[in-house]
Scaffold this motif. Structure first.
Motif, mmCIF file in Angstrom:
data_model
loop_
_atom_site.group_PDB
_atom_site.id
_atom_site.type_symbol
_atom_site.label_atom_id
_atom_site.label_comp_id
_atom_site.label_asym_id
_atom_site.label_seq_id
_atom_site.Cartn_x
_atom_site.Cartn_y
_atom_site.Cartn_z
ATOM 1 N N ILE A 495 0.869 -1.175 0.000
ATOM 2 C CA ILE A 495 0.000 0.000 0.000
ATOM 3 C C ILE A 495 0.904 1.222 0.000
ATOM 4 N N VAL A 496 0.393 2.339 -0.513
ATOM 5 C CA VAL A 496 1.187 3.558 -0.665
ATOM 6 C C VAL A 496 0.584 4.670 0.175
ATOM 7 N N ASP A 497 1.449 5.432 0.807
ATOM 8 C CA ASP A 497 1.061 6.696 1.425
ATOM 9 C C ASP A 497 2.162 7.675 1.067
ATOM 10 N N ASN A 498 1.846 8.667 0.250
ATOM 11 C CA ASN A 498 2.904 9.556 -0.232
ATOM 12 C C ASN A 498 3.772 10.068 0.915
ATOM 13 N N TYR A 499 3.130 10.553 1.951
ATOM 14 C CA TYR A 499 3.846 11.039 3.120
ATOM 15 C C TYR A 499 3.110 10.575 4.362
ATOM 16 N N ILE A 500 3.795 9.818 5.208
ATOM 17 C CA ILE A 500 3.139 9.292 6.399
ATOM 18 C C ILE A 500 2.808 10.429 7.354
ATOM 19 N N ILE A 546 2.533 6.573 15.417
ATOM 20 C CA ILE A 546 3.120 5.397 14.769
ATOM 21 C C ILE A 546 2.310 4.152 15.113
ATOM 22 N N ARG A 547 1.964 4.008 16.369
ATOM 23 C CA ARG A 547 1.221 2.824 16.790
ATOM 24 C C ARG A 547 -0.104 2.699 16.039
ATOM 25 N N LEU A 548 -0.786 3.830 15.868
ATOM 26 C CA LEU A 548 -2.071 3.806 15.171
ATOM 27 C C LEU A 548 -1.895 3.399 13.714
ATOM 28 N N GLN A 549 -0.937 3.999 13.024
ATOM 29 C CA GLN A 549 -0.747 3.698 11.603
ATOM 30 C C GLN A 549 -0.314 2.247 11.398
ATOM 31 N N ILE A 550 0.561 1.768 12.285
ATOM 32 C CA ILE A 550 1.017 0.377 12.161
ATOM 33 C C ILE A 550 -0.144 -0.581 12.358
ATOM 34 N N SER A 551 -1.013 -0.289 13.301
ATOM 35 C CA SER A 551 -2.152 -1.183 13.545
ATOM 36 C C SER A 551 -3.087 -1.228 12.348
ATOM 37 N N ALA A 591 10.075 2.848 10.596
ATOM 38 C CA ALA A 591 10.592 1.718 9.825
ATOM 39 C C ALA A 591 10.817 0.503 10.721
ATOM 40 N N SER A 592 11.349 0.726 11.919
ATOM 41 C CA SER A 592 11.611 -0.411 12.807
ATOM 42 C C SER A 592 10.312 -1.045 13.285
ATOM 43 N N GLU A 593 9.288 -0.225 13.521
ATOM 44 C CA GLU A 593 7.996 -0.774 13.930
ATOM 45 C C GLU A 593 7.344 -1.552 12.793
ATOM 46 N N LEU A 594 7.533 -1.111 11.565
ATOM 47 C CA LEU A 594 7.041 -1.885 10.424
ATOM 48 C C LEU A 594 7.706 -3.261 10.381
ATOM 49 N N LEU A 595 9.021 -3.273 10.542
ATOM 50 C CA LEU A 595 9.746 -4.540 10.515
ATOM 51 C C LEU A 595 9.315 -5.458 11.659
ATOM 52 N N ARG A 596 9.008 -4.839 12.806
ATOM 53 C CA ARG A 596 8.608 -5.641 13.971
ATOM 54 C C ARG A 596 7.347 -6.448 13.682
ATOM 55 N N VAL A 597 6.447 -5.885 12.842
ATOM 56 C CA VAL A 597 5.207 -6.604 12.502
ATOM 57 C C VAL A 597 5.321 -7.259 11.128
ATOM 58 N N ASN A 598 6.576 -7.414 10.657
ATOM 59 C CA ASN A 598 6.866 -8.118 9.409
ATOM 60 C C ASN A 598 6.296 -7.422 8.171
ATOM 61 N N ILE A 599 6.338 -6.092 8.150
ATOM 62 C CA ILE A 599 5.996 -5.295 6.960
ATOM 63 C C ILE A 599 7.274 -4.621 6.486
ATOM 64 N N THR A 600 7.612 -4.827 5.231
ATOM 65 C CA THR A 600 8.840 -4.269 4.665
ATOM 66 C C THR A 600 8.640 -2.804 4.303
ATOM 67 N N PRO A 601 9.441 -1.897 4.863
ATOM 68 C CA PRO A 601 9.326 -0.492 4.456
ATOM 69 C C PRO A 601 9.954 -0.258 3.085
ATOM 70 N N VAL A 602 9.227 0.439 2.245
ATOM 71 C CA VAL A 602 9.739 0.848 0.930
ATOM 72 C C VAL A 602 9.786 2.369 0.964
ATOM 73 N N VAL A 603 10.974 2.938 0.862
ATOM 74 C CA VAL A 603 11.147 4.359 1.160
ATOM 75 C C VAL A 603 11.677 5.110 -0.064
ATOM 76 N N SER A 604 10.965 6.195 -0.406
ATOM 77 C CA SER A 604 11.410 7.082 -1.490
ATOM 78 C C SER A 604 12.145 8.265 -0.883
#
Length: 985
Positions: A495-500, A546-551, A591-604
């Motif tokens: 999924i894409v979010d131009n700017y978190i 961060i917690r809200l967006q990750i959830s 990024a680290s919280e994404l990895l913690r829940v096994n989501i790969t960050p893709v960063v522009s």
């Protein structure tokens, strides 16, 4: 068929029953009902083309022809305010069909039509409107009918198509006179007697509304009598009487021997309510009554005018006697309908709309007729749209209107149960277009009106119509059908979010100040100055945002999340002299919280935005990407990001969707060099330790030739693809330099049109630097555009690239008018492979806007399902090396109307499209009963802590040794202590 069963066929028609049409179509399922219907017409369906005598015959003084009211009208002297328009005068010569009969018939043979509708010139057969007969006129039409019979083409003959003999207008006042019905009867008898043995379908007259209202009411058309409403309605009264006389003449004296059918060609517009309420629907019904119902109700229902006309017009409307009503009622063997550019948006007076909105929905009109007039057999005897008079042979606009009207006819038959048995394109060839002269064209065949021989040249629409007739509609094709199957193991679902959403505000307990609670007066906390407690170290869990967006991301079951960094905020001055450490720490935490829940960050690293292109102000002020210093600044910024975030980010995008529409050639040149330098920087200094991958993401919408049979349109499409995608892709993924098409085109326009567009050159070292600076091909794809070579609409014409943007009105469109064309993604992916080889491809963004009030988010659900299915076809059937797919966008807060989560009153709610996307992710595609099970190795969960342990193996071994030694020591101490104790006892 399902829609037909759900909503039911219209019952037996009666006046006013058509009013249910608007509410019925308002509740049809969306978007399913608006999708293109791939199906065929019933066996025996009639396909034809048409023309009218005055529009095409010419020869106005040849073969003994008399003058018609149109001859007189066209030869009026120019008004004092302006000179006569250039070009041919009226229909004097027009397409010169009188002298090219076999030429026209050859066009019919090429089309393979089943019928040809044409009109007889009353003034050619009876120059004075009455006897004597003109033998040359009889011979001309006999030759035409004979040639049609030889080809097996059914003639559909109109007795009167607006060209009343001028002699009858002069002697009697034309249709304002009660004498005309009998004179028309006599003329028809002549035609039946001489031609009836070869004609099965007769039309008494064409569009009596236009003749009566604009010929005798407004005076806009011949004979130009400005008699007002009273005379207009009187002329219409006489036209109805004349029609009835001719029908009874045929029925009583010619039908037994000739076995033909007789009707009248009635024209109509379509109207829709401003707002869907009972009052507006009644006004829409009234609008149709005043135009179509004026003539249709007397003929098809009860011999009398619509009640709404009688109530509103009072004494202006003539009355029929009871005998006349009986005589007129039922005088049609089928309903002959004319719909299109002659009346719609042209000759419909504004007050006839009754403050409602005109539309061009042929399907709804057919349903209304079916409901209102006793389910008649309907023969569409005229239909099409138009193109500019300057358009030559690539008439894309005409094709797509034709496609829309024919598809709507098919839906009326298959979905709505309407009995349509024939369709007639207007017209066979270009001609004189009435009040619009030669400013527009409506023919399938092109005619150069300035030439002497008037050759017919087939337009692209000929090929389109020819193939449609051959297939009897739009049969389903394998490529139009969804497929079953799944994507490979490890496929990236994103999924894409131009700017978190960034909120670096720390939690309250991180504040080191001491507060006292004033329980007696203010009831508030009061800060104690100068007193502080020890401050603990920051933790990522302190950021509630961060917690809200990750959830929310976890809820989607995605494997990858793509977002962009804000260069302008990380390095506000554009260099390392000022760093926003709080923001960098926030990105690290995210990024680290994404990895913690096994989501790969893709960063522009950079994505252009409207304000300053999302560059630091200091760089934006001094030329932005046109300044070579921006290149080096980007490299320094990228190096800082790799060092700061690289432990957490293994999937980098240097630049996300740089907009070629807003780039100068110099800026694009520098942008490419900046990308390449950053890629090489990562490759040399960071790849070994961080083990990531990096590339650029390009916006890549598909471009399709508007006329698929046109070489010119194909060349335009190829040119646009190179300018839109190849400009930045070819140097990186191709040969290290710009596309040859770009250089050749710019050279041409610079030399011919005096433009001064300079496309810079790369040195050999720069070519080597840029070529191959990728690990994968990342693209964003949203829609498909049609392009043509013929200039049709100045607003949508690009003079620089000489391209006309065209709209296929049969396509599904979003509220912002973005076309939903799933197969465009598959074509794009195949194009990328054909151009740049078997490169790994990621669809980094794919999405559509939707009306926030649209029930159940239905358009986006359809969009996601079908675009992903086309991606599956590309992977499965075309062997495209597709590695991942990302939906745009995450939520409506950051991308209004595009999100899979709505954002209302500070609350995020998943839309149905999110749930459908999650279902596709869980299934890894679209598995079917026969899809083989895919056993994927269990993925290792990556986490930021893992990196800490991997890089400190020696330390961990030493700590482990000390820990084991400590345990062993404790064991021996305990053991020997207990042994000594027993010995003491």
């Amino acid at each position: 068929l399902l829609l037909l069963l759900l909503l039911g066929q219209p019952g037996r028609g009666e006046p006013g029953r058509g009013a249910g049409t608007w509410s019925r179509f308002a509740r049809l399922p969306y978007p399913q009902d608006q999708l293109f219907l791939h199906d065929t017409f019933p066996d025996g369906f009639l396909w034809g083309a048409g023309s009218a005598a005055y529009q095409t015959e010419g020869g106005w003084r040849q073969g003994g022809k008399g003058a018609s009211v149109w001859d007189t009208f066209a030869h009026r002297p120019a008004t004092p305010s302006g000179a006569a328009p250039p070009g041919p005068v009226g229909g004097d010569v027009a397409s010169d069909s009188y002298n090219n009969l076999f030429r026209d018939v050859e066009g019919l043979r090429r089309l393979r039509v089943s019928h040809y509708r044409f009109s007889l010139s009353w003034a050619r057969l009876l120059p004075n409107g009455t006897a004597p007969v003109n033998p040359a006129g009889l011979a001309h039409y006999r030759r035409l009918l004979l040639r049609l019979r030889e080809l097996g083409v059914e003639p559909v003959v109109t007795l009167y198509h607006w060209d009343l003999p001028q002699a009858l207008q002069d002697a009697f006042g034309g249709w304002a006179s009660p004498v005309l019905p009998q004179l028309f009867h006599d003329y028809a008898e002549l035609c039946f007697r001489h031609f009836g043995g070869q004609v099965r379908y007769w039309l008494t007259m064409d569009n009596p509304y236009v003749v009566a209202w604009h010929g005798y009411g407004t005076g806009r058309l011949p004979p130009g009598v400005q008699g007002g409403p009273r005379l207009g309605y009187l002329a219409g009264h006489h036209l109805l009487q004349a029609h009835a006389k001719v029908w009874h003449l045929y029925n009583d004296h010619f039908r037994p021997a000739q076995g033909g059918k007789v009707s009248i060609a009635l024209s109509s517009h379509w109207i829709k309510p401003q707002r869907m309420n009972e009052k507006n629907i009644k006004e829409c019904q009234k609008s149709l009554d005043f135009v179509l119902g004026w003539f249709a109700k007397p003929i098809f229902i009860d011999g009398d005018y619509p009640e709404s006309m009688k109530r509103n017009l009072s004494s202006l409307l003539p009355e029929f006697s009871e005998a006349e009503k009986k005589y007129i009622k039922g005088t049609a063997d089928f309903f002959a309908l004319s719909f299109g550019a002659t009346l719609s948006f042209q000759l419909l007076d504004s007050h006839m709309k009754f403050q409602q909105l005109e539309s061009i929905s042929l399907r709804q009109l057919l349903y209304w007729i079916n409901s209102e007039y006793n389910n008649p057999q309907i023969f569409i005897v005229e239909n099409s749209w138009f193109v500019s008079g300057t358009t030559k042979r690539d008439d894309a606009k005409y094709i797509y209107y034709l496609k829309k009207f024919i598809m709507e006819t098919l839906k009326a038959i298959r979905y709505d149960g309407v009995n349509v048995f024939g369709y007639t394109v207007w017209s066979l060839l270009d001609g004189f277009e009435w009040h619009r002269g030669y400013s527009i064209r409506r023919g399938l065949f092109y005619v150069d009106f300035q030439s002497h021989d008037k050759k017919l040249m087939p337009k692209s629409s000929v090929l389109f119509y020819q193939k449609l007739i051959e297939k009897n509609g739009f049969p389903p094709l394998p490529e139009n059908q969804p497929i079953e199957g799944i994507f490979p193991c490890g496929f990236a679902w994103g999924i894409v979010d131009n700017y978190i959403q960034v909120d670096t505000t720390p939690a309250q307990f991180l504040d080191s100040s001491v507060y006292v609670w004033d329980v007696h007066q203010t009831k508030k906390l009061i800060k104690v100055d100068g007193v502080y407690t020890s401050k603990r170290k920051r933790h990522c869990v302190d950021f509630a945002a961060i917690r809200l967006q990750i959830s929310l991301l976890q809820e989607m079951h995605i494997t990858h999340f793509h977002f962009s960094l804000k260069w302008s905020l990380i390095l506000p001055l554009g260099n390392l002299s000022l760093i926003n450490h709080s923001l960098v720490y926030y990105y690290q935490c995210f990024a680290s919280e994404l990895l913690r829940v096994n989501i790969t960050p893709v960063v522009s690293l950079w994505q252009p935005m409207i304000e300053n292109q999302e560059l630091p102000v200091s760089l934006a002020k001094y030329g932005a990407w046109e300044n070579t210093e921006t290149v080096q600044a980007f490299v320094e910024y990228a190096k800082f990001c790799f060092a700061s975030l690289g432990d957490h980010v293994k999937f980098w995008i240097t630049m996300n969707e740089p907009s070629v529409k807003n780039l100068t050639y110099t800026a694009g040149h520098n942008l490419l060099k900046a990308h390449a330098k950053v890629w090489h920087l990562y490759d040399k200094e960071f790849r070994t330790s961080q083990k990531g991958k990096i590339s650029i993401a390009l916006q890549a919408d598909w471009v399709e030739p508007a006329c698929p049979f046109s070489r010119n349109d194909q060349q335009v499409a190829d040119r646009i693809l190179e300018f839109d995608i190849g400009w930045l892709a070819e140097p990186i993924f191709g040969n290290g330099d710009y596309p040859d098409v770009m250089r050749a085109w710019l050279h041409r326009i610079n030399s011919v049109d005096l433009y001064n567009f300079h496309l810079p050159y790369f040195s050999e070292d720069e070519k080597n630097l840029i070529q191959g600076s990728f690990d994968f091909f990342a693209l964003s794809h949203y829609t498909t555009t049609l392009v043509g070579s013929e200039k049709e609409d100045a607003v949508k014409y690009d003079h620089y690239l000489e391209v006309q943007m065209i709209n296929d009105i049969t396509w599904l469109h979003s509220p912002s008018r973005a076309a939903v064309v799933p197969w465009g993604l598959r074509k794009l992916l195949k194009w990328v492979k054909s151009k740049y080889g078997d490169v790994p491809i990621y669809v980094m963004a794919n999405g559509i806007d939707d009306d926030q009030n649209m029930v159940h988010d239905k358009l986006r659900v359809y969009y996601i399902e079908n675009y992903i299915n086309e991606a599956l076809k590309a992977y499965t059937l075309d062997n495209i090396n597709l590695q991942g797919y990302f939906v745009y966008s995450f939520n409506d807060k950051t991308a209004p109307k595009y999100g899979l989560y709505s954002y209302v009153a500070n609350q995020y709610e998943p839309k149905p499209s999110m749930k459908r996307y999650r279902e596709i992710i869980d299934n890894n595609g679209f598995p079917g009963p026969e899809t083989p099970e895919l056993l994927c190795p269990e993925e290792v969960v990556s986490c930021p802590e893992c990196y800490f342990f991997r890089t400190r193996k020696s330390l961990l071994a030493f700590i482990s040794f000390i820990f084991v030694a400590f345990i062993v020591t404790i064991f021996f101490i305990t053991y020997y202590s207990k042994k000594a104790e027993r010995r003491y006892k």
